[in-house]
Motif scaffolding. Sequence first.
Motif, PDB file in Angstrom:
ATOM      1  N   GLU A 232       0.907  -1.434  -0.012  1.00 13.15           N
ATOM      2  CA  GLU A 232       0.356   0.661   0.424  1.00 13.15           C
ATOM      3  C   GLU A 232       0.915   1.362   0.331  1.00 13.15           C
ATOM      4  OE1 GLU A 232      -3.993   1.117   1.177  1.00 13.15           O
ATOM      5  OE2 GLU A 232      -2.393   0.960   3.842  1.00 13.15           O
ATOM      6  N   PHE A 233       0.596   2.040  -0.956  1.00 16.09           N
ATOM      7  CA  PHE A 233       1.384   3.367  -0.720  1.00 16.09           C
ATOM      8  C   PHE A 233       0.932   4.708  -1.448  1.00 16.09           C
ATOM      9  CE2 PHE A 233       1.238   0.567  -5.012  1.00 16.09           C
ATOM     10  CZ  PHE A 233       0.664   1.056  -6.483  1.00 16.09           C
ATOM     11  N   TYR A 234      -0.090   4.783  -2.001  1.00 10.17           N
ATOM     12  CA  TYR A 234      -0.990   5.605  -2.165  1.00 10.17           C
ATOM     13  C   TYR A 234      -2.441   5.934  -1.507  1.00 10.17           C
ATOM     14  CZ  TYR A 234      -1.732   9.540  -4.310  1.00 10.17           C
ATOM     15  OH  TYR A 234      -1.844  11.320  -5.194  1.00 10.17           O
ATOM     16  N   TYR A 235      -2.500   7.398  -0.466  1.00  8.29           N
ATOM     17  CA  TYR A 235      -3.886   6.932  -0.422  1.00  8.29           C
ATOM     18  C   TYR A 235      -4.067   8.735  -0.104  1.00  8.29           C
ATOM     19  CZ  TYR A 235      -8.233   6.549   1.956  1.00  8.29           C
ATOM     20  OH  TYR A 235      -9.631   6.359   2.718  1.00  8.29           O
ATOM     21  N   GLU A 236      -3.991   9.380  -0.525  1.00  9.61           N
ATOM     22  CA  GLU A 236      -4.962  11.250  -0.549  1.00  9.61           C
ATOM     23  C   GLU A 236      -5.788  10.960  -1.475  1.00  9.61           C
ATOM     24  OE1 GLU A 236      -0.978  12.697  -1.960  1.00  9.61           O
ATOM     25  OE2 GLU A 236      -0.112  11.746  -1.095  1.00  9.61           O
ATOM     26  N   ASP A 237      -6.200  12.217  -0.785  1.00 11.80           N
ATOM     27  CA  ASP A 237      -7.139  12.902  -1.524  1.00 11.80           C
ATOM     28  C   ASP A 237      -8.656  11.845  -2.267  1.00 11.80           C
ATOM     29  OD1 ASP A 237      -6.189  15.497  -1.580  1.00 11.80           O
ATOM     30  OD2 ASP A 237      -5.538  14.984  -2.795  1.00 11.80           O
ATOM     31  N   GLY A 238      -8.574  11.188  -1.637  1.00 11.55           N
ATOM     32  CA  GLY A 238      -9.689  10.335  -1.635  1.00 11.55           C
ATOM     33  C   GLY A 238      -9.320   8.796  -2.686  1.00 11.55           C
ATOM     34  N   ILE A 239      -8.673   9.443  -3.277  1.00 12.41           N
ATOM     35  CA  ILE A 239      -7.658   7.710  -4.253  1.00 12.41           C
ATOM     36  C   ILE A 239      -6.490   7.633  -3.290  1.00 12.41           C
ATOM     37  CG2 ILE A 239      -6.439   7.453  -6.124  1.00 12.41           C
ATOM     38  CD1 ILE A 239      -7.164  10.120  -6.626  1.00 12.41           C
ATOM     39  N   ARG A 240      -7.045   5.680  -3.260  1.00  9.97           N
ATOM     40  CA  ARG A 240      -5.750   4.605  -2.399  1.00  9.97           C
ATOM     41  C   ARG A 240      -5.728   4.183  -3.900  1.00  9.97           C
ATOM     42  NH1 ARG A 240      -7.647  -0.165   0.367  1.00  9.97           N
ATOM     43  NH2 ARG A 240      -5.893  -0.640   1.661  1.00  9.97           N
ATOM     44  N   VAL A 241      -4.435   3.710  -3.435  1.00  5.62           N
ATOM     45  CA  VAL A 241      -3.284   2.361  -5.098  1.00  5.62           C
ATOM     46  C   VAL A 241      -2.603   1.542  -3.759  1.00  5.62           C
ATOM     47  CG1 VAL A 241      -1.953   2.588  -7.107  1.00  5.62           C
ATOM     48  CG2 VAL A 241      -3.622   4.635  -6.448  1.00  5.62           C
ATOM     49  N   SER A 242      -3.233   0.399  -4.262  1.00  4.21           N
ATOM     50  CA  SER A 242      -1.534  -0.958  -3.450  1.00  4.21           C
ATOM     51  C   SER A 242      -1.586  -1.792  -4.611  1.00  4.21           C
ATOM     52  CB  SER A 242      -2.798  -1.035  -2.130  1.00  4.21           C
ATOM     53  OG  SER A 242      -3.226  -0.274  -1.664  1.00  4.21           O
ATOM     54  N   LEU A 243      -0.677  -2.745  -4.823  1.00  5.68           N
ATOM     55  CA  LEU A 243      -0.131  -3.364  -5.903  1.00  5.68           C
ATOM     56  C   LEU A 243       0.210  -5.023  -4.794  1.00  5.68           C
ATOM     57  CD1 LEU A 243       2.374  -3.285  -8.129  1.00  5.68           C
ATOM     58  CD2 LEU A 243       2.735  -5.259  -6.150  1.00  5.68           C
ATOM     59  N   PHE A 244      -0.683  -6.225  -4.990  1.00  2.00           N
ATOM     60  CA  PHE A 244      -0.463  -6.747  -4.723  1.00  2.00           C
ATOM     61  C   PHE A 244       0.094  -8.092  -5.187  1.00  2.00           C
ATOM     62  CE2 PHE A 244      -4.526  -5.108  -2.664  1.00  2.00           C
ATOM     63  CZ  PHE A 244      -4.357  -5.715  -1.591  1.00  2.00           C
ATOM     64  N   ASN A 245       1.056  -8.436  -4.864  1.00  2.00           N
ATOM     65  CA  ASN A 245       2.060 -10.045  -5.692  1.00  2.00           C
ATOM     66  C   ASN A 245       1.012 -11.067  -4.846  1.00  2.00           C
ATOM     67  OD1 ASN A 245       3.527  -8.443  -7.561  1.00  2.00           O
ATOM     68  ND2 ASN A 245       4.795  -7.946  -5.651  1.00  2.00           N
ATOM     69  N   LEU A 246       0.320 -11.905  -5.617  1.00  2.00           N
ATOM     70  CA  LEU A 246      -0.293 -12.935  -5.405  1.00  2.00           C
ATOM     71  C   LEU A 246       0.491 -14.246  -5.861  1.00  2.00           C
ATOM     72  CD1 LEU A 246      -3.557 -12.968  -6.494  1.00  2.00           C
ATOM     73  CD2 LEU A 246      -2.939 -12.353  -3.681  1.00  2.00           C
ATOM     74  N   ASP A 247       0.969 -15.330  -4.367  1.00  2.00           N
ATOM     75  CA  ASP A 247       1.406 -16.629  -4.727  1.00  2.00           C
ATOM     76  C   ASP A 247      -0.470 -17.235  -4.704  1.00  2.00           C
ATOM     77  OD1 ASP A 247       0.416 -16.245  -1.511  1.00  2.00           O
ATOM     78  OD2 ASP A 247       2.367 -16.552  -1.120  1.00  2.00           O
ATOM     79  N   HIS A 248       0.003 -18.471  -3.281  1.00  2.00           N
ATOM     80  CA  HIS A 248      -1.221 -19.085  -3.789  1.00  2.00           C
ATOM     81  C   HIS A 248      -2.128 -18.914  -2.773  1.00  2.00           C
ATOM     82  CE1 HIS A 248      -2.330 -20.561  -7.365  1.00  2.00           C
ATOM     83  NE2 HIS A 248      -0.858 -20.406  -7.545  1.00  2.00           N
ATOM     84  N   GLN A 249      -1.500 -17.879  -2.243  1.00  2.00           N
ATOM     85  CA  GLN A 249      -2.800 -17.413  -0.610  1.00  2.00           C
ATOM     86  C   GLN A 249      -3.690 -16.411  -0.708  1.00  2.00           C
ATOM     87  OE1 GLN A 249       0.889 -16.204   2.247  1.00  2.00           O
ATOM     88  NE2 GLN A 249       0.204 -18.041   3.354  1.00  2.00           N
ATOM     89  N   SER A 250      -5.261 -16.732  -0.881  1.00  2.00           N
ATOM     90  CA  SER A 250      -5.710 -15.969  -0.954  1.00  2.00           C
ATOM     91  C   SER A 250      -5.642 -14.751   0.506  1.00  2.00           C
ATOM     92  CB  SER A 250      -7.226 -16.683  -1.143  1.00  2.00           C
ATOM     93  OG  SER A 250      -7.201 -17.440  -2.294  1.00  2.00           O
ATOM     94  N   VAL A 251      -6.132 -13.654  -0.697  1.00  2.00           N
ATOM     95  CA  VAL A 251      -7.135 -12.416   0.046  1.00  2.00           C
ATOM     96  C   VAL A 251      -7.981 -13.412   0.852  1.00  2.00           C
ATOM     97  CG1 VAL A 251      -7.956  -9.796   0.511  1.00  2.00           C
ATOM     98  CG2 VAL A 251      -5.712 -10.381  -0.929  1.00  2.00           C
TER      99      VAL A 251
END
Length: 176
Positions: free
Chosen positions: A5-24
């Motif tokens: 999670e690297f950006y959360y400003e002015d009502g915009i949230r941007v995250s990146l997920f690298n998935l192996d085989h564990q689920s969110v």
Amino acid sequence: MEMKEFYYEDGIRVSLFNLDHQSVSYHYHHTVSDMIYCAKGAIDIELPDLQKIYHIVEGQTFQIPSCIKHRFANGMSVGERSRYILLQLGSFDIEFASNSSQLEESLQNIHKVNEPSKAVYIEDRKSDILNVAAQFSNKKPDVLDAEEVGDVIAGLRCFVKNGVEAEFPGLELETA
């Protein structure tokens, strides 16, 4: 699974997920929808309340309305990683489901749908999203490597390109 999670400003949230085989874990949001861009591999989007599993491949987008339980899983073979970019507009909130085993069981005999959603709804935030992409072009967040930054920029531009400048219309997911 690795979340950045690297950006959360002015009502915009941007995250990146690298998935192996564990689920969110299964969860939902009261006030925001999840917009995802598959940057690498394939993502399975499990929606137990709707009895659907959507299979999204590299370069495709998908949007999940607020209040719908969901989780994201790696749609590739064991040992292969997938990556997705998450964009949320508005005030972030999250509620985790307490009955994850039941939700998972309810989807055991459901076949995956191999169609992305037709559009993502970006409200009136097109220029804001493009500004965030430009910001990342000029200075990468410390937590991201160069490939991840490229994927984030591509994802944000894809959201804008496929984005409808309106609020998400409702609970139904259209793929037809």
